[in-house]
Write a protein that holds these residues in place. Sequence first.
Motif, mmCIF file in Angstrom:
data_model
loop_
_atom_site.group_PDB
_atom_site.id
_atom_site.type_symbol
_atom_site.label_atom_id
_atom_site.label_comp_id
_atom_site.label_asym_id
_atom_site.label_seq_id
_atom_site.Cartn_x
_atom_site.Cartn_y
_atom_site.Cartn_z
ATOM 1 N N LYS A 1 28.401 4.480 -49.036
ATOM 2 C CA LYS A 1 28.219 3.573 -50.161
ATOM 3 C C LYS A 1 29.548 2.965 -50.590
ATOM 4 N N VAL A 2 29.462 1.908 -51.404
ATOM 5 C CA VAL A 2 30.681 1.285 -51.907
ATOM 6 C C VAL A 2 31.572 2.336 -52.558
ATOM 7 N N ALA A 3 32.880 2.070 -52.589
ATOM 8 C CA ALA A 3 33.830 3.093 -53.029
ATOM 9 C C ALA A 3 34.885 2.510 -53.955
ATOM 10 N N CYS A 4 35.586 3.403 -54.624
ATOM 11 C CA CYS A 4 36.725 3.015 -55.446
ATOM 12 C C CYS A 4 37.780 2.401 -54.526
ATOM 13 N N VAL A 5 38.436 1.352 -55.000
ATOM 14 C CA VAL A 5 39.408 0.647 -54.164
ATOM 15 C C VAL A 5 40.820 1.178 -54.361
ATOM 16 N N HIS A 6 41.250 1.365 -55.599
ATOM 17 C CA HIS A 6 42.619 1.795 -55.903
ATOM 18 C C HIS A 6 42.606 3.204 -56.488
ATOM 19 N N ILE A 7 43.415 4.099 -55.924
ATOM 20 C CA ILE A 7 43.565 5.461 -56.445
ATOM 21 C C ILE A 7 45.053 5.739 -56.611
ATOM 22 N N PRO A 8 45.521 5.878 -57.853
ATOM 23 C CA PRO A 8 46.936 6.211 -58.053
ATOM 24 C C PRO A 8 47.282 7.570 -57.435
ATOM 25 N N VAL A 9 48.456 7.665 -56.838
ATOM 26 C CA VAL A 9 48.912 8.931 -56.262
ATOM 27 C C VAL A 9 48.906 9.985 -57.365
ATOM 28 N N GLY A 10 48.311 11.133 -57.066
ATOM 29 C CA GLY A 10 48.215 12.223 -58.031
ATOM 30 C C GLY A 10 46.893 12.249 -58.777
ATOM 31 N N ASN A 11 46.071 11.205 -58.650
ATOM 32 C CA ASN A 11 44.786 11.155 -59.353
ATOM 33 C C ASN A 11 43.642 11.523 -58.414
ATOM 34 N N GLY A 12 42.658 12.228 -58.960
ATOM 35 C CA GLY A 12 41.482 12.591 -58.191
ATOM 36 C C GLY A 12 41.821 13.490 -57.009
ATOM 37 N N VAL A 13 40.826 13.761 -56.189
ATOM 38 C CA VAL A 13 41.027 14.632 -55.032
ATOM 39 C C VAL A 13 41.920 13.945 -54.003
ATOM 40 N N CYS A 14 41.660 12.661 -53.747
ATOM 41 C CA CYS A 14 42.454 11.932 -52.747
ATOM 42 C C CYS A 14 43.922 11.826 -53.161
ATOM 43 N N GLY A 15 44.162 11.394 -54.388
ATOM 44 C CA GLY A 15 45.531 11.226 -54.863
ATOM 45 C C GLY A 15 46.286 12.535 -54.934
ATOM 46 N N THR A 16 45.570 13.625 -55.270
ATOM 47 C CA THR A 16 46.196 14.942 -55.340
ATOM 48 C C THR A 16 46.529 15.461 -53.939
ATOM 49 N N SER A 17 45.601 15.315 -53.009
ATOM 50 C CA SER A 17 45.850 15.736 -51.625
ATOM 51 C C SER A 17 47.053 15.001 -51.050
ATOM 52 N N PHE A 18 47.108 13.699 -51.304
ATOM 53 C CA PHE A 18 48.220 12.896 -50.798
ATOM 54 C C PHE A 18 49.540 13.359 -51.422
ATOM 55 N N LYS A 19 49.552 13.503 -52.735
ATOM 56 C CA LYS A 19 50.784 13.883 -53.446
ATOM 57 C C LYS A 19 51.289 15.257 -53.008
ATOM 58 N N GLU A 20 50.367 16.206 -52.857
ATOM 59 C CA GLU A 20 50.748 17.573 -52.488
ATOM 60 C C GLU A 20 50.859 17.764 -50.975
ATOM 61 N N ASN A 21 50.469 16.730 -50.212
ATOM 62 C CA ASN A 21 50.504 16.767 -48.756
ATOM 63 C C ASN A 21 49.802 18.005 -48.204
ATOM 64 N N LYS A 22 48.582 18.243 -48.718
ATOM 65 C CA LYS A 22 47.797 19.367 -48.221
ATOM 66 C C LYS A 22 46.312 19.041 -48.313
ATOM 67 N N THR A 23 45.552 19.669 -47.433
ATOM 68 C CA THR A 23 44.103 19.505 -47.438
ATOM 69 C C THR A 23 43.532 20.136 -48.690
ATOM 70 N N ILE A 24 42.580 19.449 -49.298
ATOM 71 C CA ILE A 24 41.879 19.987 -50.464
ATOM 72 C C ILE A 24 40.384 19.966 -50.170
ATOM 73 N N ARG A 25 39.771 21.149 -50.286
ATOM 74 C CA ARG A 25 38.315 21.293 -50.182
ATOM 75 C C ARG A 25 37.785 21.554 -51.574
ATOM 76 N N VAL A 26 36.793 20.807 -51.961
ATOM 77 C CA VAL A 26 36.218 20.963 -53.303
ATOM 78 C C VAL A 26 34.744 21.331 -53.146
ATOM 79 N N GLU A 27 34.394 22.539 -53.595
ATOM 80 C CA GLU A 27 33.012 23.012 -53.486
ATOM 81 C C GLU A 27 32.079 22.234 -54.399
ATOM 82 N N ASP A 28 32.575 21.908 -55.606
ATOM 83 C CA ASP A 28 31.783 21.188 -56.603
ATOM 84 C C ASP A 28 32.707 20.171 -57.276
ATOM 85 N N VAL A 29 32.508 18.893 -56.961
ATOM 86 C CA VAL A 29 33.421 17.869 -57.474
ATOM 87 C C VAL A 29 33.433 17.801 -59.000
#
Length: 154
Positions: free
Chosen positions: A62-90
Amino acid sequence: MEINSMLAQQLDALLTDEHNNVANMANASALLMQELENVSWAGFYTYVDDKNELILGPFQGKVACVHIPVGNGVCGTSFKENKTIRVEDVNQFPGHIACDSNSKSEIVIPISKDGISFGVLDIDAPILNRFSEDDQKLLEEFIKVFENHITIDN
């Protein structure tokens, strides 16, 4: 590099001799949607240095968010911390960015090449606790193969 999983082998064959990052992300996300069960979204966010954000790249779902600031949300946090993040319940992840209300669990794997950050692979599922440790290992191997085929512009 030895490639162990069938999924990573498929990706390697698919991307061999192709050097266009957009084409490679498009095919990689299509392969994931084709091969993984109980997944509702699979795609890439790439890093934009001068804006310090991730921007939506090729994906399936489905359509998705376009801009994610580094450090925000799961994607921004994974990128900032340079590690895989698994989330059981978003809904339990602080600062989760809800692009799709049907998303229940998520895994995000950072992507880099030669020490240069490229972005992340993001996969969502419509069920809780979809992604196991084994899934994480499989997807991290998938990304290692992907990293071998990307081009980083300096």
